[in-house]
Design an enzyme around this catalytic site. Structure first.
Site, mmCIF file in Angstrom:
data_model
loop_
_atom_site.group_PDB
_atom_site.id
_atom_site.type_symbol
_atom_site.label_atom_id
_atom_site.label_comp_id
_atom_site.label_asym_id
_atom_site.label_seq_id
_atom_site.Cartn_x
_atom_site.Cartn_y
_atom_site.Cartn_z
ATOM 1 N N GLU A 72 46.874 40.666 36.468
ATOM 2 C CA GLU A 72 45.798 39.895 35.847
ATOM 3 C C GLU A 72 44.512 40.708 35.956
ATOM 4 O O GLU A 72 43.995 40.936 37.045
ATOM 5 C CB GLU A 72 45.637 38.529 36.518
ATOM 6 N N SER A 104 41.591 40.051 33.998
ATOM 7 C CA SER A 104 40.403 39.231 33.824
ATOM 8 C C SER A 104 39.922 38.696 35.169
ATOM 9 O O SER A 104 40.725 38.266 35.999
ATOM 10 C CB SER A 104 40.699 38.064 32.882
ATOM 11 N N SER A 146 33.727 39.711 40.963
ATOM 12 C CA SER A 146 34.787 40.708 40.927
ATOM 13 C C SER A 146 36.127 40.007 41.016
ATOM 14 O O SER A 146 36.195 38.818 41.367
ATOM 15 C CB SER A 146 34.646 41.714 42.077
ATOM 16 N N LYS A 147 37.185 40.730 40.693
ATOM 17 C CA LYS A 147 38.509 40.096 40.613
ATOM 18 C C LYS A 147 38.985 39.612 41.973
ATOM 19 O O LYS A 147 39.501 38.494 42.092
ATOM 20 C CB LYS A 147 39.523 41.086 40.023
ATOM 21 N N VAL A 148 38.855 40.417 43.002
ATOM 22 C CA VAL A 148 39.330 40.040 44.335
ATOM 23 C C VAL A 148 38.130 39.727 45.219
ATOM 24 O O VAL A 148 37.232 40.569 45.389
ATOM 25 C CB VAL A 148 40.166 41.184 44.973
#
Length: 336
Positions: A139, A141, A330-332
């Site tokens: 993923e 996004s 941010s993603k994580v």
């Protein structure tokens, strides 16, 4: 975001095609244990998925479910009793320390630990006794879509096997087609209302409330729209003071015992001047948005959020924003 949201049906189909024996074994294990309650461990969209799972467990299996304030373990070092507890964590990345540490704590204390996680090689998957892959694929996004939908699906699978319910299993088997149909539902009326908006209240109730929470989060993340989610039962306890002429409300009226009250609330809010967007199935008079349904009402929230995601991605663009580059995110996310 839009591309990944549209791929959710295929991701769910892929998940349902795998791990059947492992889910069955987990279900048998859960039936053999005398759990009185359970705890969920998650943040953000994953916590909303846990809210949906909690409703299924409490309504179908009669066990109380608590959402854990993770700081009780990570910061306050509270002596939480673990023996005989079911601890379920949901995560896309499986990397945040404040999700991983409680799972390790509960497992060391004798709890049965389950992780519904997309990154199956992550620290969270390694910490849990039962690691169940979401199979959403990579993923990219920042705003979770397909991983959220596969999290809901995995939670429903867990409950179907725990309850040994063929009806829920059959509903899950039909879910990919229902999700594909949901991507074609026209919610452009919502974009017309919300493109110029500054704020919105999102209202759900019962098993539909986690969808309201998730929708409010996505409004903030992708459209920089100040959004708050409330239960339809709570809105009159203070939030109604915010209502003024033209104030936008998105009301989810999913099928079930809470639907009639949600429809009535939408009508009352219209009478108070709110600009109501009532999302309800096609047989509900006065709806503004068609709410897709699954083959069984307990799975309706999964197809409802699918329709919402498609609209949300388009709304961000209508507001001059890029939903794939939300500000400051941010993603994580790693928290302690």
């Amino acid at each position: 975001m839009l591309e990944e949201a549209l791929s959710a049906a295929d991701c769910v189909a892929g998940q349902l095609a795998h791990d059947g024996e492992r889910y069955a074994a987990l279900g048998a294990r859960l039936r053999s244990m005398n759990f009185h309650n359970a705890v969920t461990i998650a943040r953000g969209s994953s916590d909303h998925a846990c809210g949906y799972l909690a409703y299924l467990i409490m309504s179908r299996l009669g066990r109380l479910v608590t959402s854990l304030p993770m700081s009780l373990v990570t910061l306050y070092k509270a002596p939480l009793a673990s023996q005989g507890l079911l601890a379920i964590s949901v995560s896309q990345s499986g990397q945040s320390p404040d999700v991983v540490e409680p799972v390790r704590y509960f497992r060391a204390g004798g709890a049965t630990t389950v992780a519904l996680v997309n990154e199956i090689e992550s620290p969270l998957a390694q910490a849990a006794e039962w690691a169940m892959p979401l199979r959403a694929g990579k993923e990219k996004s920042v705003a979770a879509t397909k991983s959220f939908i596969t999290s809901l699906t995995a939670g429903a699978r867990l409950v179907a096997e725990w309850q040994d319910d063929d009806g829920l299993r059959a509903g899950l088997a039909a879910l990919p087609d229902a999700l594909r149909a949901a991507t074609r539902v026209d919610w452009s009326a919502a974009i017309d209302v919300l493109a110029p908006a500054r704020n919105i209240m999102v209202v759900g109730r019962g098993i539909g409330f986690p969808v309201a929470l998730e929708a409010a989060l996505k409004f903030k993340e992708t459209s920089a729209l100040q959004a708050e989610a409330f239960s339809g039962a709570e809105i009159k306890h203070g939030p109604m003071a915010l209502i003024e002429d033209g104030y936008p409300l998105l009301v989810f009226a999913t099928r079930g015992p809470a639907q009639a009250a949600q429809v009535a609330l939408a009508e009352e809010m219209r009478g108070r001047g709110a600009r109501v967007l009532l999302a309800a199935p096609s047989d509900v008079p006065g709806r503004d948005l068609d709410l897709p349904v699954a083959s069984t009402p307990d799975l309706d929230p999964i197809v409802a959020i699918q329709a919402f995601y498609v609209m949300a991605a388009k709304l961000a663009e209508a507001r001059g924003l890029n939903p794939d580059q939300p500000r400051h995110l941010s993603k994580v996310t790693k928290t302690n």
